[in-house]
Enzyme design. Structure first.
Site, short mmCIF file in Angstrom:
data_model
loop_
_atom_site.label_atom_id
_atom_site.label_comp_id
_atom_site.label_asym_id
_atom_site.label_seq_id
_atom_site.Cartn_x
_atom_site.Cartn_y
_atom_site.Cartn_z
N GLY A 1 31.53 -52.74 -38.55
CA GLY A 1 32.36 -53.59 -37.70
C GLY A 1 31.49 -53.78 -36.58
O GLY A 1 30.97 -53.00 -36.29
N ASP A 2 31.64 -55.21 -36.28
CA ASP A 2 31.18 -55.22 -34.75
C ASP A 2 32.22 -56.03 -33.77
O ASP A 2 33.12 -56.88 -34.36
CB ASP A 2 30.55 -56.75 -35.07
CG ASP A 2 29.83 -57.86 -33.73
OD1 ASP A 2 30.23 -57.73 -32.83
OD2 ASP A 2 29.31 -58.80 -33.68
N ASP B 1 0.92 -1.25 0.12
CA ASP B 1 -0.10 -0.05 0.40
C ASP B 1 0.56 1.05 -0.07
O ASP B 1 1.98 1.46 0.92
CB ASP B 1 -0.72 -0.02 1.57
CG ASP B 1 -2.04 1.15 1.14
OD1 ASP B 1 -2.56 1.34 0.00
OD2 ASP B 1 -1.67 2.25 2.32
N ASP C 1 31.30 -48.76 -35.31
CA ASP C 1 30.24 -49.08 -34.62
C ASP C 1 29.45 -49.81 -36.31
O ASP C 1 30.23 -50.61 -37.69
CB ASP C 1 29.41 -47.90 -34.94
CG ASP C 1 28.37 -48.17 -33.64
OD1 ASP C 1 27.99 -49.55 -33.68
OD2 ASP C 1 28.05 -47.38 -33.14
C1 LIG Z 1 3.33 8.57 -5.92
C2 LIG Z 1 2.80 7.91 -7.26
C3 LIG Z 1 1.46 6.10 -6.66
N1 LIG Z 1 1.84 5.58 -8.03
C4 LIG Z 1 0.32 4.44 -7.39
C5 LIG Z 1 1.28 3.32 -7.20
C6 LIG Z 1 -0.05 2.37 -6.50
O1 LIG Z 1 -0.70 2.07 -7.23
C7 LIG Z 1 -0.89 3.91 -5.68
C8 LIG Z 1 -1.27 3.97 -4.82
O2 LIG Z 1 -2.34 3.24 -4.57
P1 LIG Z 1 -2.24 2.00 -3.67
O3 LIG Z 1 -3.62 1.43 -2.77
O4 LIG Z 1 -0.84 1.42 -3.11
O5 LIG Z 1 -2.33 0.60 -5.00
P2 LIG Z 1 -3.41 0.47 -5.99
O6 LIG Z 1 -5.29 0.09 -5.37
O7 LIG Z 1 -3.30 1.19 -7.29
O8 LIG Z 1 -3.32 -1.50 -5.91
P3 LIG Z 1 -4.17 -2.13 -4.75
O9 LIG Z 1 -4.56 -1.89 -3.87
O10 LIG Z 1 -4.56 -3.27 -5.36
O11 LIG Z 1 -2.93 -3.24 -4.90
O12 LIG Z 1 -0.43 4.83 -5.97
C9 LIG Z 1 2.08 6.08 -8.82
O13 LIG Z 1 2.03 5.23 -9.71
N2 LIG Z 1 3.40 6.66 -9.18
C10 LIG Z 1 3.44 7.92 -7.68
O14 LIG Z 1 4.37 8.61 -8.18
#
Ligand SMILES: Cc1cn([C@H]2C[C@H](O)[C@@H](COP(=O)(O)OP(=O)(O)OP(=O)(O)O)O2)c(=O)[nH]c1=O
Length: 680
Positions: free
Chosen positions: A583-584, A88, A558
């Site tokens: 040959g054998d 997350d 062989d």
């Molecule tokens: C700050 C930042 C975040 N992000 C993205 C990463 C994560 O995918 C998202 C944060 O949300 P998350 O809740 O961490 O992830 P998600 O909802 O995409 O996927 P899941 O919950 O199924 O794991 O933001 C970027 O792609 N680039 C960035 O610079």
């Protein structure tokens, strides 16, 4: 590189990414990890106010995402993953936690709060290691950590912000920006792991896996009662509860080490435990396995209502923080009802996990062999070499097989390291060859073993399926397996069936090509000018000898039926130092040579015939001549190698011998004997 040894430890395990984030999928698949994507259904609605620090919120959310998938899969997907990874990502500024904006206004609020300031991006990661036990019980182990990266935004005008928001990029990203794309233009500097901002702290993840799978598996650690993890204390928030698969959970567990669970502090659905039960044990205490039954006595439990109460044992040191993960993980339902929890008592006499794994590997060995034979026979590796990136349905169409069967075969090959699968968001994975299969399993690879694999499938496998009779009778089972005596089989192979002959020659050719160079370079052969490879078949070994020894010419001797086919196996480049004589070797005069080569010949023949052959060689030898023997020689105490001892079970007329068995035979010191063990 930290990752490779870790990746190899994960080969064959069902690794699941509990995330719908395309960025996480890309980061992990670019790192070479093979995994399935099962997005978590956990709603990110934990009460942020209950957490002391923002990273605790990210870690708890990551943990709940991973656990939700780990618990759902056995029920909904009917398979238990080995490892589930949850993550997350949050952005924090001025004491606020920013997640994904709900609409454009929300994105504007977030981005304007970041303008001209430094903020932190935290990604919390949870790795859940699942052990499926008997009686539908699953043990969960949990590893959590987080990474912080600091990012500074430039001063951003409203125009710029709205232009960026209208690009659509901010909407599925924490803090409302994507540093990896247009959002990169907003950033003045980044301090820390860039990929952590994009959604996954790859480096920290690899270090964690390295700690679990590599450093903890030294024999010293295996002996120790509790498994320890060293951990960067600044990033250590979390708990390691159990040794991962492959590590023994061998110690006994004293009842006093069970964690106490206070129902009044039980966490409820989507809220973190108000306070964690910190449970300290010294390092000599036990390392219990926690069995969690999927059903309570009242019937099926709503698995999504389970929460984990952490207990952690932490010993802090300035240089490293050491987490001793011999803690308990009571699972409670949202009602506070404690779900039945069994703690296994480990007696000293209980078998070691490694031993159990060895037995399981032996039990499953034939399945792995047959999966390899089948994929090879159905040309899966050739197909994926010419057309990498096909999914199971496309492969099934090409090899004219069922989609279900093909998918199973491909997945099995992935688990054996013969194929790589590349996950695709919301789509079936696609497949390609690994280095292993590209080297050895393609029809036209220089070191192709395909011919030998076919021989194993068509000839050795049927014989071994009658092993019990072979052992009872002490005799070869050709008649049962093929409806013919071994003499008729020999006759067929060399005289009656062109196809059988070519198949046999292909098998010998492929194994000789793969092992030939090692045999040819095992000795200093500079004193020999001419060699004769007796039973040299296609000449594959002979060509290796001439390649390795520029002054050497080799005659392949062989059976006429073999020699007449040898031109089918001519290498592209040859300088005529290899010639063929028909040959054998039991009956005919042997060609004159300084060095006689017998590679993989003697084990096929009974003592009496071996005696005849060796005395013919002895008679042909003059002073200074040599005999080079390449065989799977048994150890003198006949305890190994198992390749030789297993080969003996085919009960051919011949036998597996040790080196002294052979030298004791009738050469009468007429020549130097060079013995080369060909067991690998
Ligand atoms: C700050 C930042 C975040 N992000 C993205 C990463 C994560 O995918 C998202 C944060 O949300 P998350 O809740 O961490 O992830 P998600 O909802 O995409 O996927 P899941 O919950 O199924 O794991 O933001 C970027 O792609 N680039 C960035 O610079």
């Amino acid at each position: 590189m930290v990752l490779n040894p870790v990746i190899s430890k994960l080969a064959g395990k069902l690794v699941v990414l509990a995330s719908a984030s395309p960025r996480r999928l890309e980061i992990l698949s670019n790192a070479g990890l093979r995994f399935e994507v099962v997005p978590s259904w956990f709603k990110e609605t934990l009460d942020k106010g209950l957490f002391k620090a923002p990273h605790e919120y990210a870690v708890e959310t990551a943990k709940q995402k991973a656990l939700e998938v780990a618990r759902r899969m056995p029920f909904k997907h009917l398979k238990t993953p080995d490892i589930v990874i949850g993550a997350d990502t949050i952005v924090t500024v001025d004491g606020m936690i920013l997640e994904k904006p709900v609409d454009k206004e929300d994105a504007y609020r977030m981005l304007s709060s970041l303008s001209g300031k430094e903020h932190s991006v935290f990604t919390g990661v949870a790795i859940v290691v699942c052990h499926e036990k008997e009686n539908e019980e699953v043990d969960y182990q949990l590893i959590e950590f987080y990474e912080e990266t600091k990012v500074k935004f430039a001063d951003l005008s409203d125009n710029m912000l709205w232009e960026y928001i209208n690009s659509g990029e901010p909407m599925d990203k924490a803090g409302g920006y994507g540093i990896q794309a247009l959002g990169g233009m907003l950033v003045e500097y980044v301090h820390g792991d860039f990929l952590n901002v994009v959604g996954f702290p790859l480096n920290h993840f690899c270090k964690q896996l390295d700690l679990i799978y590599n450093r903890c598996t030294s024999s010293a650690d295996q002996e120790s009662v509790s498994v320890r993890l060293s951990h960067n204390s600044s990033h250590a928030t979390s708990i390691l509860t159990q040794p991962p698969p492959g590590l023994p959970a061998q110690s006994s567990h004293s009842p006093s080490s069970k964690a106490k669970h206070n129902p009044s502090s039980s966490p409820t659905q989507n809220s973190p435990p108000a306070n964690y039960t910190h449970h300290t044990q010294n390092s000599s205490s036990a390392n219990p396995v926690h069995k969690v039954k999927r059903k309570s006595s009242e019937g099926e439990v709503d698995e999504s209502s389970w929460m984990l109460v952490n207990s952690l044992s932490k010993h802090t040191d300035d240089r490293e923080a050491e987490f001793i993960y011999n803690t308990t993980l009571p699972l409670v339902a949202s009602s506070g009802q404690v779900i039945e929890l069994n703690v296994t008592e480990h007696e000293d006499s209980e078998p070691k996990k490694d031993d159990l794994q060895r037995i399981i590997d032996l039990m499953d060995g034939f399945k792995a062999s047959k999966a390899l034979f089948t994929a090879s026979k159905m040309c899966v590796f050739d197909l994926l070499q010419s057309r990498p990136g096909l999914d199971a349905a496309q492969v099934a169409q090409e090899i004219k097989a069922s989609v279900k069967g093909t998918a199973c075969l491909l997945e099995a090959c992935v688990s054996l390291g013969l194929l790589k699968s590349k996950p695709r968001a919301c789509q079936k994975p696609v497949y390609e060859n690994t280095d292993l299969s590209s080297h050895f399993l393609l029809s036209d690879a220089p070191f192709s073993l395909r011919g030998y694999i076919q021989h194993c499938n068509d000839t050795v496998w049927p014989l071994f399926s009658h092993l019990e009779s072979a052992v009872r009778e002490g005799a070869n089972q050709c008649e049962k397996a093929f409806g013919k005596t071994s003499k008729d089989m020999f006759q067929d192979t060399f005289y009656n069936s062109q196809e059988a002959k070519l198949r046999f020659m292909n098998a010998m050719h492929s194994i000789a090509k793969v092992t030939g160079r090692a045999v040819a370079t095992a000795f200093d052969l500079s004193s020999f000018k001419t060699a004769c490879d007796l039973g040299g078949c296609t000449g594959a070994m002979a060509y290796e000898f001439t390649k390795a020894h520029p002054g050497l010419s080799v005659t392949v001797f062989d059976l006429p039926a073999v020699v007449e086919m040898s031109e089918h196996f001519l290498p592209l480049h040859t300088d005529n130092r290899v010639s063929f004589v028909a040959g054998d070797f039991f009956k005919d005069d042997l060609p004159k040579a300084d060095l006689y080569i017998l590679a993989r010949i003697l084990h096929d023949w009974p003592d009496e015939k071996v005696g005849i052959l060796l005395s013919k060689i002895a008679n042909a030898c003059t002073a200074g001549c040599g005999l080079l023997l390449s065989e799977i020689f048994l150890d003198e105490d006949r305890r190994g190698p198992s390749r030789g001892l297993l080969q003996a079970l085919s009960m051919s007329e011949g036998k597996q011998s040790s080196a002294t068995d052979v030298t004791d035979n009738t050469l009468n010191n007429t020549c130097d004997i060079l013995m080369c063990n060909a067991h690998s």
